[in-house]
Design a protein around this motif. Structure first.
Motif, PDB file in Angstrom:
ATOM      1  N   VAL A   2       0.830  -1.193   0.000  1.00 19.60           N
ATOM      2  CA  VAL A   2       0.000   0.000   0.000  1.00 19.60           C
ATOM      3  C   VAL A   2       0.872   1.254   0.000  1.00 19.60           C
ATOM      4  CG1 VAL A   2      -2.150  -0.875   0.948  1.00 19.60           C
ATOM      5  CG2 VAL A   2      -0.259  -0.399   2.473  1.00 19.60           C
ATOM      6  N   ARG A   3       0.263   2.370  -0.236  1.00 17.90           N
ATOM      7  CA  ARG A   3       0.929   3.676  -0.284  1.00 17.90           C
ATOM      8  C   ARG A   3       2.058   3.698  -1.310  1.00 17.90           C
ATOM      9  NH1 ARG A   3       1.725   6.505   5.473  1.00 17.90           N
ATOM     10  NH2 ARG A   3       1.211   8.334   4.260  1.00 17.90           N
ATOM     11  N   PHE A   6       3.380   7.229  -2.316  1.00 23.01           N
ATOM     12  CA  PHE A   6       4.169   7.775  -1.203  1.00 23.01           C
ATOM     13  C   PHE A   6       5.564   7.136  -1.212  1.00 23.01           C
ATOM     14  CE2 PHE A   6       4.906   7.480   3.607  1.00 23.01           C
ATOM     15  CZ  PHE A   6       5.473   8.738   3.681  1.00 23.01           C
ATOM     16  N   GLN A   7       5.587   5.815  -1.347  1.00 18.58           N
ATOM     17  CA  GLN A   7       6.867   5.100  -1.357  1.00 18.58           C
ATOM     18  C   GLN A   7       7.743   5.577  -2.519  1.00 18.58           C
ATOM     19  OE1 GLN A   7       7.906   2.953   1.154  1.00 18.58           O
ATOM     20  NE2 GLN A   7       9.817   3.377   0.075  1.00 18.58           N
ATOM     21  N   LEU A  10       9.289   8.775  -1.646  1.00 14.98           N
ATOM     22  CA  LEU A  10      10.398   8.571  -0.699  1.00 14.98           C
ATOM     23  C   LEU A  10      11.641   8.073  -1.445  1.00 14.98           C
ATOM     24  CD1 LEU A  10       8.629   6.887   2.378  1.00 14.98           C
ATOM     25  CD2 LEU A  10       9.290   9.279   2.097  1.00 14.98           C
ATOM     26  N   MET A  74       4.860   8.652   9.679  1.00 15.64           N
ATOM     27  CA  MET A  74       5.085   8.185  11.044  1.00 15.64           C
ATOM     28  C   MET A  74       6.310   7.270  11.066  1.00 15.64           C
ATOM     29  SD  MET A  74       2.636   9.171  13.096  1.00 15.64           S
ATOM     30  CE  MET A  74       0.915   9.623  13.184  1.00 15.64           C
ATOM     31  N   ASP A  77       9.201   6.350   8.367  1.00  8.10           N
ATOM     32  CA  ASP A  77       9.008   7.352   7.312  1.00  8.10           C
ATOM     33  C   ASP A  77       9.287   8.752   7.846  1.00  8.10           C
ATOM     34  OD1 ASP A  77       8.211   5.307   5.635  1.00  8.10           O
ATOM     35  OD2 ASP A  77       6.090   5.537   6.142  1.00  8.10           O
TER      36      ASP A  77
END
Lengths: 219, 258
Positions: A2-3, A6-7, A10, A74, A77
């Motif tokens: 998931v995400r 976002f990953q 990053l 969080m 991350d």
């Protein structure tokens, strides 16, 4: 997984921090090569290239802040982004010091050197090594490697004091040496500061990996 | 840090708590301290047992047939499941606020006075004082003081949730349990409720279940992470959200679960 987006952001951030590190490492190396060869064109290039580092810093900072605002990261991350923000600043400062060294090379011009350069290139080599090892620690999440990188700062500090005393002796011996010796002293000082910032990198990389805040700089 | 951890007493504590619904085990050996005058948040994915756990703290699970408990749940050091404990008296001390505000279909005043009346208070002035004090504490007084005798059902969702909280406060509890209290509220009402929780911890001990991790991070002092009926990790909220020790906690709070 998931995400994913976002990953991906990053991962891009990580790649740009690495790029920044490589640019800084190159800047240090090139600045000292320019000094050794008294190559003014090369020194000019270091000063010019520093703009690239400055732009990258702003870009990385902007992306870190928007990731904080939009993704509410969080745990690892959060530590990753917090670390990126901090080492981004350290790397940019290190780039500035490399640029400062190049500017001193430009000021020195083609005036013959009062002594052969031995310790300054050694300091630069250690500083580059610190950057390299920290980048490896950063990519491989290798706490031991980050600690190893920080150890070289001790040697840089020893060399700095050695250079300081040596140049002081030159100045005492002949007032005509003062100008150039002061320039070289500036360079020694910049390299010493680069070592301190590289130690900050180690501290933050350890934090990113484990969450522990170590104090690695010698007081 | 360690010193602070020890200096705050436990208002409640569970020890080796197992809970079964008939043959299904919903909680496994949960031991969790609830520090006095602190906010403890319970987080975890749906079905992890956090709400079930919350309801063991005032025996709300008793009403579900086939529920069986092993282990201890202590309030001020006394097991609330010991024979002879009156669940109604217990729930006066350990109040609860639910996900959906559930005002009774009566006036605002009567909603708040309901509990005190049940507990035998009849004097009108005393009741009026309790109603005002409770509504003040729930940060609702100024909004409703001119319409106390209008129906509570006419209040907005955020106001209703604070009304329900005032109703809990009216019976002077010591611990307040909250099960997703803000999940049906808009952001402004949520912020008001969060501010309120922050103020209330001076006088009460609060345990809150929330799906909203940012909310847990904002309002709680301690956080427990639940997964599949087990409590995986408990620590200062700050530690849980910056550097959790367990990989499962890490995966959950970074949104990489499953």
């Amino acid at each position: 997984m998931v995400r994913e987006s976002f990953q991906e952001q990053l991962n891009n951030l990580r790649n740009d921090i690495l790029l920044m590190g490589k640019l800084v490492e190159t800047a240090i190396e090139t600045a000292v090569t320019a000094l050794k060869r008294q190559d003014l064109d090369l020194a000019e290039k270091v000063v010019m290239d520093d703009e690239k580092i400055d732009r990258l810093e702003l870009d990385i900072e902007r992306r870190c802040l928007s990731l904080l605002a939009l993704q509410q990261p969080m745990a690892r991350d959060l530590r990753f982004i917090g670390t990126a923000l901090k080492i981004n600043t350290d790397l940019e400062r290190m780039g500035d010091y490399a640029s400062n060294i190049a500017k001193v090379v430009l000021s020195l011009g083609e005036e013959p050197l009062i002594k052969p350069l031995v310790d300054l290139p050694r300091m630069a080599e250690l500083a580059q090594k610190m950057v390299r090892e920290n980048l490896a620690a950063y990519v491989n999440q290798d706490r031991d490697m980050a600690l190893k990188a920080a150890m070289h700062d001790h040697d840089i500090n020893i060399l700095y004091h050695q250079v300081f005393n040596e140049l002081l002796a030159f100045m005492t011996r002949d007032a005509a040496n003062i100008k150039q010796a002061t320039y070289l002293l500036f360079i020694a000082r910049y390299l010493e500061r680069i070592g301190d910032h590289a130690t900050n990198l180690s501290e933050w990389i350890v934090y990113m990996i484990t969450g522990e805040r170590l104090e690695l700089n010698e007081s | 840090m360690q010193r602070m951890m020890n200096s705050v007493g436990n208002k409640m504590e569970t020890k080796g708590l197992n809970l079964y619904y008939k043959n299904f085990q919903a909680l496994f050996n949960v031991s969790l301290p609830v520090r006095e005058h602190r906010v403890t948040a319970l987080i975890g994915p749906s079905g992890c047992g956090k709400s079930t756990f919350l309801r063991t703290l005032n025996r709300m699970n008793d009403v579900i047939e086939g529920t069986r408990i092993e282990g201890e749940v202590l309030l001020d050091g006394n097991n609330i499941y010991a024979p002879g404990v009156d669940p109604v008296a217990l729930r006066k001390k350990v109040g609860m606020v639910f996900q959906r505000p559930n005002p009774f279909p009566m006036s605002i005043f009567d909603n708040i006075a309901y509990g005190p009346r049940i507990h035998g208070i009849k004097n009108k002035e005393t009741l009026a004082e309790i109603v005002e004090k409770s509504l003040q504490a729930a940060a609702l007084w100024d909004e409703v003081k001119d319409r106390l005798h209008k129906s509570a059902l006419g209040l907005s969702g955020g106001q209703q949730q604070r009304l329900v909280l005032a109703r809990v406060l009216a019976v002077e509890p010591e611990v307040i349990l909250m099960d997703e209290p803000a999940s049906a509220l808009d952001p402004i009402s949520t912020a008001k409720l969060e501010d309120l929780i922050h103020q209330l911890k001076n006088n009460y001990t609060i345990v809150i279940v929330t799906h909203n991790m940012q909310q847990a991070a904002r309002i709680s002092d301690y956080t427990g992470f639940f997964l599949n009926g087990e409590m995986i990790e408990y620590d200062y909220t700050n530690n849980i959200f910056t550097a959790p020790r367990d990989k499962r906690t890490e995966d959950y709070i970074t949104g990489r679960f499953g």
